[in-house]
Every structure is written in C-alpha cells, then in structure tokens.
Motif scaffolding. Structure first.
Motif, short mmCIF file in Angstrom:
data_model
loop_
_atom_site.label_atom_id
_atom_site.label_comp_id
_atom_site.label_asym_id
_atom_site.label_seq_id
_atom_site.Cartn_x
_atom_site.Cartn_y
_atom_site.Cartn_z
N HIS A 26 0.82 -1.19 0.00
CA HIS A 26 0.00 0.00 0.00
C HIS A 26 0.87 1.27 0.00
O HIS A 26 0.70 2.18 -0.79
N TYR B 265 2.81 1.64 -3.27
CA TYR B 265 1.92 1.88 -4.40
C TYR B 265 1.38 3.31 -4.36
O TYR B 265 1.39 4.03 -5.35
N GLU B 266 0.96 3.73 -3.16
CA GLU B 266 0.31 5.05 -3.07
C GLU B 266 1.30 6.20 -2.99
O GLU B 266 1.01 7.29 -3.46
N MET C 17 -1.55 10.96 2.74
CA MET C 17 -1.67 9.99 1.66
C MET C 17 -2.29 10.62 0.41
O MET C 17 -2.74 9.91 -0.48
N THR C 18 -2.31 11.94 0.37
CA THR C 18 -2.90 12.62 -0.79
C THR C 18 -1.80 13.33 -1.58
O THR C 18 -1.23 14.32 -1.13
#
Lengths: 626, 253
Positions: free
Chosen positions: A365, A368-369, B74-75
């Motif tokens: 995660h 990937y992000e 996470m943005t």
C-alpha cells in the motif's frame, strides 16, 4: 485564570505501548493513574511498528527458549546490554504476548491454531508474533481497548469511568517536579487551549519513546522529540549510552517527501534480497567475523535456508540492523547505489503477488500510493533511516526506577541498557510490555511505601514562567528554522558514520543553536499553536543531541549503532564502559562508568570461544561474576 | 519538478473563520501534508493541524481536501491538475477547535459504550487456539487506524447533529462486528444491541464510509450488511444464534 490541578498516585507520560502497559499495572495494583500524551489516544508511535514482537514461545520451532533469545539479544547489542534487562526481557516476553491475546489481540496463527512467529534479523529461530505488517497497531489498539475495558469496569463498580484511570490527551509535559529530592508531580500545558495544568503525584513514569526527530531522515513520527530523555536529565536522572542510535537499513528514499519512512524488516524476513546497481547481492561481502558461523556466505545456501533452517546458515540480509545499514551505506558511497541514493530490495522474485499482499499489506500500500511502485512486480529503493535510540534513562532493571531520582520510572525506548549498542528487530515491542509492566509495578510499590509529596507554589511559578516566555518575546528566532538547522547538523556530523573532528564541530554548533533557542519568539496565541509547541520540543531535542554528540566523541571504537571512521574496529576494553550523561543546569556532562559484569550463570550460557570475540582475556579468565 | 501551488486553507476557531488564499512551492512527489508543513514553517507559524506518522498508519491528519474526506499524508499533490486551486477544510461532522483541528471526542465516548471482549471463563493465557481463517474476518476490522473519516462522511451524523446521541457510526459498527466475529468472544446479543442501542438501523447502506476508508476495509459489505441480515434472522429464530455460538465454542475448547 485558575490553574487546572489534578492529584493522582501515578502520572504516566506517554501513551505508547510502555505507558499504557504501565498504566494497566499501576491501576490493577489499586492506584489512581493519569496517562498524559501529546497526541490523541491511540496515535502513539508504537502504531508504526510493523514486523512483530519477539518472544520465545517456540510455536514454530520448539528449540526456542528464553536462553536462545537472551543470547541473540546480547549478540545483537554487541554485549553492551545490561545483562539483567536482557534476561528479564527474554524470560517474560512470552507471558506479555499471551496476555495481549487475552485482552483481544488477534495475531496471525500457525496451522495448529497457535500464535504464528516469523523470522527476523539476528533471531536464531522464528520468534516474532505478528499481524501481517501492522503489529504495532494491534498492540496499541489492544492496550487502548484494555484501558477502555478497565474504565468500563470502574463505571460499573463506582459509577464513574475515569475514577481510577484517566487519559489526558494532547497535553505536553514541560517539567517534572520534585520536592525534597523526590518526585512530586509534573507540569505542562494543554495543546488545544495552551492553558497550563499541574499533576501532583509522588511517582512519574516516563514512557515517551524516542528521539528520531532530532535527525533529518527518520522513520519516527513528530512525537519522537526526546521529551522524556530531556525531562529525566533536567530532573536529575542520568542517560546511559546516548551515542547508540539505530539507523534502520531500509527506509524509503524516493520521492523526497517520503524519505525515511520505514520499510519493515519483514520484507527481508519473508525472503527479500538486497542488490546494488550492478545487480550484485552484496551482503555476502559484509558478514563480520563474529557472525561467520551463523550466516551463509553463498547464494545457494542462503536460498536453501528458507526451506531448511536446521541444515543451512541464514541469509546475510538477516544480519542485525547495524551491519546491514553500514553495508548499504558503503555500497552507496562506493558508487554502486541506485539513482536516488539507495540500494534495491526485492521480494517479488521469491514470493507470489498474492502472498506479498497478504503478509506485507501495508508495504504494498505504502509503495503503491506514495511512490507509484508495485512491490509485487518491482524492486523497492531503500536506504538507512534514523529509527531507534538504544541509549536512554539509566534504570534499575527489576523496577524500572530511574537511578538517583526517587519516584521516577522509565520504560520503553526512553529507557537505556536493554539493547546495548544495537537493538534487534522485534525486541522493542516486547521491551515495551515487559518493562512497561515492571515500571507500573515499581511505581505502585513506591507510592504505597512513600505516600504523597505535595508540590510547592515556588515550583509552580517557575514552571509556569517558562511556558509564558516565548510569548513575551518578539522578533526572536523561528523555532522551525532552528529545528531544521539542528537536523542538518545531526545528519551531517552525528549520523551513521562519525569522526572525532566532526563530532567536535557538532558539539559547538549544537551549543550555538541552544543559545539562540533561548530567544525563540512565537506568533499567534496559545490556542493549538504548533510554533509554540515546537519551541518546547526543540529544547528537548537540543539536550538529546548534545548528549549524543558528547557520548559519541568519547567512545573511540565502532560498535553497533556507533561507527567511528577514525576508530573502525570493536575494542574489548571499550565494551566494559557505559557512558553516563547528566545535566548541570547549563550543559550535559558525560562520564565513563563500568558496565555491570555478566554473572556466571549467564556467562555459562555462551560458548567461551564466542565470548572471546567480545571480551578481554582477563574477563574470560574470571568467567563472569560469582 | 517544483510547481507553484494555490491553496485555500480554512482558518478560524469555534466562533469565526473562513478560507485564506496561500501560494506555496511544491516539489515532486509531495503530499498535501508536506505542503501544509511548508506553509506552517514559512507563512503561518500557528496554523493548527494534527499529524503524527506521515505514513498513513496513525490516522491523525484527517481533513477535507476539495470537499473529500482524506488523510493529508496519503494525498499526492500530483493528483490535482496544475491550475487547480486546492481547498483544505477541517472535518465537517465534528466541532472545530482551530483551523484544521476538530474536536473528535465524540468517537472516544462511543468507544466507551461498546461492551468489551468477553473471554471464556477459566481460559488461561497461552491456551487460546484459533485458526487463521477464523481470525481473518475480525483482523480486517482491526486494520482500522481510527482516522474517523468514515464517521465524518456518514450522512446520518454529518448533517444531523441530533442523531449523534443514538448512533455509534461506521467505525464502531466494525468494532462490534469484530468482537461478534472474534472466535472466543462469549458476550451474546452484540448484533441486537448494535441495532437497538448503537443505531445500526439508521444506516441505509450508501457505502460512503467504505469509499473513504484509507485502509480499504469493506465496512458496509463485511460488517454492516451481515449484521443487519442476522439481526433480521434472529428476530424470527433465536435458536439459530444460540446454535451457532455453541458450535463455535466447541471448536474452540
């Protein structure tokens, strides 16, 4: 405005694994407990632990037991550990894990339905209880829910959930208060409003975690500002062996924004290999003499180990962290690094995409992000990141009592001694539980024997004046800029490879920043003001950095998380020395102190030929203390 | 790869506030939290924001970015077109304390209302035996990082303050489901109390919570719907519940 005042038997600073375990223990001993933390409840840095919690339950390989775990811990720490802490930890870790399960933790299972255990660097057998790669989250949530369960019980029994145990979230402690030479309480402010708060308590447990934010590249969350280290120093306690910092070998290196974020060692535990830009699996070149009989020196044997651990030596990717971090550093320095200054870590060749996503879900995660990399298909780029401080408050191992300050206790990362010069992965989570429990009990016994110790008005006024000071100044230094300057200095001069000359320079530059930090001014008011908060965090980081640089300058050898370019080898004479930092109100002073001698029964657990690699011939001849 | 970014950041407190325009540099690969930190360090030293790990693991930096509940860490900035103004506001379902920081104590109160795990009487540490397949259902829900984005987005409370009293919200429905599916939990009637005391019935399965979950927990499909279905079943056939519980116990002991 009237001052907010509270009275408790025990105040716990920090709500990570150690603090919460201490709280449960003190509460179950019948005492009232305040848990004070800088963040919201359940957000502590423990949440970021990934790989697992080391405990010799023997569920996967029944050859494991506390003695094997003890030996691994001492080897990992290069025999600078406080033997008694390593012994208690190895003996009690399994009970602490089983207890978590009774409180609701759901670890991954073996086919027999027991708690599964995974391989990790420096551990002879599969030993880490885990939940995928989010073990720290499981630990913190389980402890958080245990606190809630106890509060529900108090609500049923006394009609008041917070009667015996209350969490004070988003409160910063700026000072530990003493009266008549003993602990009397703690003083601080609420982050939300900036209003001040006094806790009167005869015992304080420091469980504030680490110091990573002193460094530029770190896996630590913002809370890792060495608060407990600095509070303890100022309260008259000692720090032990602050030169030892663990640079975790695998942090993300790209993009810049994520530089330092942890890539769990489980990637290697599950079969990940390290290669340089030439495609060489370079770790075979970096197996130190002391580990040659335990690590494979060729790929074929290393690969066979995953299937047959009894007849093959371990892959060198699973050497203790200090060794792997130095190896990566050397490869990059020699020009064999990746485009972004790391090396490659690849798990996609050995295990299937499905298993990667199951066993390493948050790694998948995260890459990937944040980096656009699919680790089931391609390699990750990784490099060392400041991860953990082995040094910390000098404590009595059995009670976690801080040496020299009656009523003060410390547990978890903020305490020193347990891990020696280098911590093994997985030993932190069980350290938190074993010594968190012991600190809670130690504090409870102390309070029962000693009773209250009221705080004086003079102490309150002094602590309050310090909080007000940054607002009284205008046009002074900017806390954010000073923090960045400090991080540059530690990164460049007190980092993974050190020299005497650079350390001397660092000590002078840190002193200069500390002087300027006395003139910090803050914009805005007291209400949830991060600039104001940072001014206090920075003061703590500066004391920690000074202690680390001064201890590092004195230690003229390389061992574990302390590498001197000008003194490259390990030296048996230096192994007999702990460095003790104390604070005289103006500066940190460091002195040498003899390391406690291994007692005969623990000495005899080792092959004497192994001990010869670490100890002087006189020590070997004595054969441990009688 | 630096770019100049135009932001509108909500600043204010529980009494007044509004959007403020900010122009700031952004580097390749940066996330919105990096940008907020740069604004703090260079332009607004007292800009209030919660954050801890900056790695998507702690759930502290929850806010609304262009109206969408998200973790700022996470943005990716790159997800927004070059000319787009990024608007950053605090979570809407909770009272503002200052700037991007809200009072989320509602969630901690609700946590206190959910009955804790009840282990089988007499079971001792080290004794539990559970199969991986049996713990996996609860493990999915234990991935929750308590960012409270699901709570914030759920329209049962987002626009209806009056429902807060009787509605625990998606985060606590998965907590109840987790305990209900825990192979050793002995407390009965969890689904029934979810319905009667924690407001499960108010949920009309729009799946907004699932959509915003940064851990990709299937809140609606794997927790809420199964609980709703079984609540309905048990209304007609309470023996079913007892039967399933006893069978499960025999597996365990």
């Amino acid at each position: 405005m009237t001052l907010e005042k509270h009275k408790y038997d025990v105040v716990i600073i920090g709500a990570g694994g150690a603090g919460l375990r201490a709280a449960v223990e003190a509460r179950e001993a019948g005492l009232s407990v305040a848990i004070v933390c800088k963040s919201l409840f359940g957000k502590a840095h423990t949440v970021m632990a990934e790989g697992g919690a080391a405990a010799s339950m023997g569920n996967v390989n029944d050859n494991d037991n506390w003695m094997v775990h003890f030996r691994d811990t001492m080897r990992g720490g290069k025999f600078l550990n406080h033997y008694r802490m390593a012994e208690l930890h190895a003996k009690e870790a399994p009970d602490r894990i089983w207890e978590l399960e009774m409180w609701g933790a759901l670890f991954d299972r073996t086919s027999e339905g027991k708690i599964s255990q995974r391989n990790f660097g420096g551990h002879e057998y599969p030993r880490l209880a885990h939940v995928g790669d989010r073990t720290g989250l499981e630990l913190i949530r389980t402890m958080q829910q245990r606190i809630v369960a106890l509060q529900q019980q108090d609500a049923r029994d006394h009609g008041e959930a917070e009667k015996n145990m209350k969490v004070f979230a988003e409160v910063t402690i700026t000072e530990i208060l003493k009266e008549n030479g003993k602990i009397a309480g703690a003083y601080g402010y609420r982050r939300e409003t900036g209003s001040e708060v006094l806790f009167e308590a005869p015992a304080v447990v420091i469980a504030t975690g680490g110091v990573g934010k002193t460094f530029k590249i770190t896996s630590n969350s913002w809370e890792g500002t060495g608060d407990g280290h600095a509070l303890a120093l100022k309260a008259g306690a000692n720090l032990v062996d602050m030169e030892f910092l663990q640079f975790h070998p695998t942090g993300m290196v790209w993009p810049l924004s994520v530089k330092g974020i942890l890539v769990t060692e489980s990637v290697r535990g599950e079969g990940g290999i390290l290669t340089n830009s030439l495609g060489e699996r370079f770790m075979f070149k970096y197996i130190p003499d002391v580990f040659k009989d335990k690590y494979a020196d060729n790929e074929a044997e290393a690969d066979r180990w995953y299937e047959d651990q009894d007849n093959n030596r371990r892959p060198p990717e699973l050497l203790p962290r200090d060794e792997v971090a130095r190896a990566i550093n050397s490869e990059v320095k020699a020009g064999r690094g990746t485009e972004h200054g790391g090396v490659f870590l690849d798990v996609s060749k050995r295990i299937s995409a499905e298993i990667i996503k199951k066993r390493l879900p948050s790694m998948w995660h995260q890459f990937y992000e944040l980096a656009g990399v699919d680790i089931t298909k391609e390699a990750m780029e990784v490099g060392p990141t400041c991860h953990y401080v082995m040094g910390g408050v000098e404590v009595e191992p059995d009670t976690a009592a801080a040496v020299g300050v009656p009523g003060l206790y410390a547990a978890g990362e903020v305490a020193g001694g347990m891990h020696g010069s280098n911590r093994l992965g997985g030993n932190s989570l069980t350290d938190l539980l074993v010594f968190g429990r012991r600190a809670g009990k130690g504090a409870a016994d102390y309070v029962k024997a000693n009773g209250a110790n009221p705080v004086s008005e003079a102490a309150i006024s002094k602590a309050s004046a310090r909080i007000e000071a940054p607002f009284a100044r205008t046009g002074g230094e900017n806390a954010y800029s000073l923090h960045q300057e400090l991080q540059e200095i530690t990164h460049n001069l007190v980092g993974i490879i050190r020299t005497g000359q650079e350390l001397t320079k660092a000590i002078a530059e840190i002193a200069d920043i500390r002087k300027r930090s006395g003139n910090i001014s803050v914009s805005g008011d007291r209400k949830f003001n991060p600039g104001f908060h940072l001014a206090f965090d920075l003061d703590n980081m500066l004391l920690v950095a000074e202690s680390t640089a001064k201890s590092a300058l004195l230690r003229e050898e390389s061992r574990g998380g302390h590498t001197r370019d000008d003194f490259p080898g390990m030296n048996s004479t230096w192994r007999q020395v702990n460095h003790i930092s104390s604070f005289d109100g103006d500066k940190v002073n460091v002195k040498a102190q003899p390391l406690p001698v291994l007692p005969k029964e623990l000495f005899d657990l080792f092959d004497v030929h192994e001990l010869e690699k670490y100890m002087t011939s006189e020590e070997i001849a004595k054969g441990g203390s009688k | 790869m630096a770019r100049t970014l135009k932001l509108r950041i909500w600043r204010g407190d529980d009494k007044t506030g509004g959007l403020q325009d900010v122009t700031v540099e952004a580097n390749h690969g940066e996330v919105v939290l990096d940008i907020i930190h740069r604004v703090q360090a260079t332009q607004m030293g007292d800009l209030a924001v919660r954050w801890n790990c900056k790695a998507g693991k702690c759930g502290s930096c929850s806010m609304e970015i262009n109206g969408k509940p998200r973790l700022a860490c996470m943005t990716q900035v790159a997800a927004y077109p070059e000319d787009e103004v990024i608007t950053i506001t605090p979570l809407r379902a909770f009272p503002v304390i200052k700037d991007l920081v809200t009072d989320v104590s509602f969630n901690y109160k609700k946590a206190m209302e959910i009955p804790s795990l009840e282990m089988p009487a007499g079971m001792k540490p080290g004794e539990p035996r559970m199969q991986q397949v049996d713990v996996e259902r609860s493990q999915e829900f234990r991935k929750c990082i308590e960012c409270f984005l699901c709570q914030n987005t759920c329209h049962v409370i987002r626009d209806h303050e009056e429902n807060k009293k009787s509605f625990a919200g998606p985060r606590f429905f998965i907590r109840i489901a987790e305990l209900d599916m825990h192979p050793l939990d002995m407390l009965r009637n969890r689904k029934k109390t979810a319905q009667e005391e924690h407001g499960l019935g108010l949920c009309n399965i729009t799946k907004c919570c699932t959509e915003v979950c940064p851990e990709h927990i299937k809140i609606t499909d794997n927790a809420i719907i199964p609980m709703k279905e079984r609540v309905a079943d048990e209304k007609y056939d309470p023996i079913r519940w007892l039967g399933s519980k006893i069978r499960r116990r025999e597996d365990v002991l």
